[in-house]
Write an enzyme that holds these catalytic residues in place. Structure first.
Site, mmCIF file in Angstrom:
data_model
loop_
_atom_site.group_PDB
_atom_site.id
_atom_site.type_symbol
_atom_site.label_atom_id
_atom_site.label_comp_id
_atom_site.label_asym_id
_atom_site.label_seq_id
_atom_site.Cartn_x
_atom_site.Cartn_y
_atom_site.Cartn_z
ATOM 1 N N ASP A 155 0.841 -1.206 0.000
ATOM 2 C CA ASP A 155 0.000 0.000 0.000
ATOM 3 C C ASP A 155 0.874 1.253 0.000
ATOM 4 O OD1 ASP A 155 0.878 -0.174 2.613
ATOM 5 O OD2 ASP A 155 -1.104 0.042 3.518
ATOM 6 N N SER A 156 2.194 1.078 0.028
ATOM 7 C CA SER A 156 3.109 2.203 -0.201
ATOM 8 C C SER A 156 2.865 2.816 -1.577
ATOM 9 C CB SER A 156 4.567 1.750 -0.085
ATOM 10 O OG SER A 156 4.796 0.606 -0.894
ATOM 11 N N ASP A 169 -1.181 -6.036 -0.205
ATOM 12 C CA ASP A 169 -1.494 -5.421 1.091
ATOM 13 C C ASP A 169 -2.991 -5.194 1.236
ATOM 14 O OD1 ASP A 169 0.663 -5.068 2.769
ATOM 15 O OD2 ASP A 169 1.245 -3.120 1.916
ATOM 16 N N LYS A 212 -1.240 -9.309 2.912
ATOM 17 C CA LYS A 212 -0.454 -8.848 4.070
ATOM 18 C C LYS A 212 -1.308 -7.878 4.858
ATOM 19 C CE LYS A 212 3.241 -5.916 3.746
ATOM 20 N NZ LYS A 212 2.772 -4.768 4.567
ATOM 21 N N GLU A 260 -1.311 -5.404 8.671
ATOM 22 C CA GLU A 260 -0.493 -4.834 9.744
ATOM 23 C C GLU A 260 -1.112 -5.112 11.112
ATOM 24 O OE1 GLU A 260 0.299 -0.675 9.057
ATOM 25 O OE2 GLU A 260 1.042 -1.061 7.025
ATOM 26 N N GLU A 297 9.362 -4.158 10.288
ATOM 27 C CA GLU A 297 9.803 -2.865 9.722
ATOM 28 C C GLU A 297 10.278 -1.911 10.810
ATOM 29 O OE1 GLU A 297 7.013 -0.975 7.058
ATOM 30 O OE2 GLU A 297 8.243 0.844 6.926
HETATM 31 O O1 KIV Z 1 3.571 -1.075 1.644
HETATM 32 C C1 KIV Z 1 4.722 -1.535 1.529
HETATM 33 O O2 KIV Z 1 5.406 -1.341 0.517
HETATM 34 C C2 KIV Z 1 5.247 -2.336 2.611
HETATM 35 C C3 KIV Z 1 6.704 -2.644 2.587
HETATM 36 C C4 KIV Z 1 7.475 -1.453 2.925
HETATM 37 C C5 KIV Z 1 7.038 -3.798 3.450
HETATM 38 O O3 KIV Z 1 4.525 -2.698 3.499
#
Ligand code: KIV
Length: 289
Positions: A66-67, A105, A135, A137, A204
């Protein structure tokens, strides 16, 4: 069905090699035996079909992070990222890859409400993208949700330590675990996520001794980012490691300087257009004689 395969006749990219067998969640989980991982797990982020094609041969996992909120859309954080964004980019990355496991994510607000909400969101991501894992959090508080998903056939990657979706609670993106209480919590979070069935865990932005302890004490493979050399694998945001931004966090190693090279290419193009030295006859269509 909203996933498509690439039309190799019209795609600008070299067609993918013959599809092989993709990496799987169980095979990656099995890399860590008795607390040790012989062959570190290689993970990079990817948001587009073409980047996936280029990274795929070199990676065990591609993360549609989600970056992308900041990297692709210029948003101030990952919080405004939507399911629609994650599904569209996830499907593109699956189309562009054939070897790596693709994980997507879960965006903020799509899973925290209840295990049932998480299942509805995760199953939509799997159906619409063709990815093989999600993924999410969070530590101990998310363990029941991770168990709920994994018991229903959805492989999950955990994410503990600095969790960017919680930036408003954390107060920033600095490294975590400076206070003893928080250090203990990060270790407990990673253990809970592993016990709940996550097949790997992103760790992280934590102090190195904490990362070392997590890597040693937690059975699931630990994928570090700003963590330590003792992790079972590493992940970076691809655009950071390619040098696409002027500012990068301390834990990033730049393997290229793409921002500079793209700027130079664009300047040369602009100069040639203005000087009428591009296009030349080589780049124009001629009538058939
Ligand atoms: O959103 C993302 O790119 C991430 C990575 C930095 C692990 O969660």
């Amino acid at each position: 069905m909203s996933t498509f395969t690439i039309d190799t006749k019209t795609s600008r990219a070299t067609p993918s090699p013959v599809p092989g067998k993709r990496m799987t969640a169980p095979s990656l989980r099995a890399r860590k035996v008795d607390g040790k991982t012989e062959q570190p797990i290689v993970m990079l982020t990817a948001y587009t079909m073409r980047m996936a094609q280029l990274l795929d041969p070199h990676c065990d996992m591609l993360l549609v992070g989600d970056s992308l909120g900041q990297v692709i859309y210029g948003l101030p954080s990952t919080i405004p990222v939507t399911m629609e964004m994650m599904c569209a980019h996830g499907a593109a990355v699956v189309r562009g890859s054939w070897h790596a496991l693709v994980a997507v994510d879960m965006p903020f607000g799509s899973y925290e409400g209840s295990p049932e909400q998480a299942f509805a969101s995760a199953s939509r991501i799997l159906k619409e993208t063709g990815c093989a894992a999600v993924k999410l959090e969070g530590g101990e508080a998310m363990a029941p949700t991770i168990a709920f998903l994994t018991e229903r056939g959805i492989p999950v990657i955990g994410h503990v330590g600095l969790t960017p979706q919680a930036v408003n609670m954390l107060g920033g993106y600095g490294a975590r675990g400076r206070e003893e209480r928080e250090a203990h919590k990060i270790i407990a979070d990673a253990k809970a996520v592993s016990d709940a069935g996550a097949f790997s865990i992103v760790l992280e932005g934590v102090l190195e001794p904490i990362a070392n302890e997590v890597a040693r004490a937690v059975p699931a493979p630990i994928i570090g980012i700003g963590a330590s050399t003792e992790c079972d694998g590493q992940v970076l945001v691809t655009e950071d490691m390619l040098g696409l931004f002027e500012r990068t966090p301390r834990f990033v190693k730049r393997y290229d300087d793409l921002a500079k090279r793209i700027g130079e290419a664009a300047r040369t193009y602009a100069e040639e257009v203005r000087a009428r030295s591009f296009p030349t006859p080589d780049q124009t269509y001629k009538p058939k004689s």
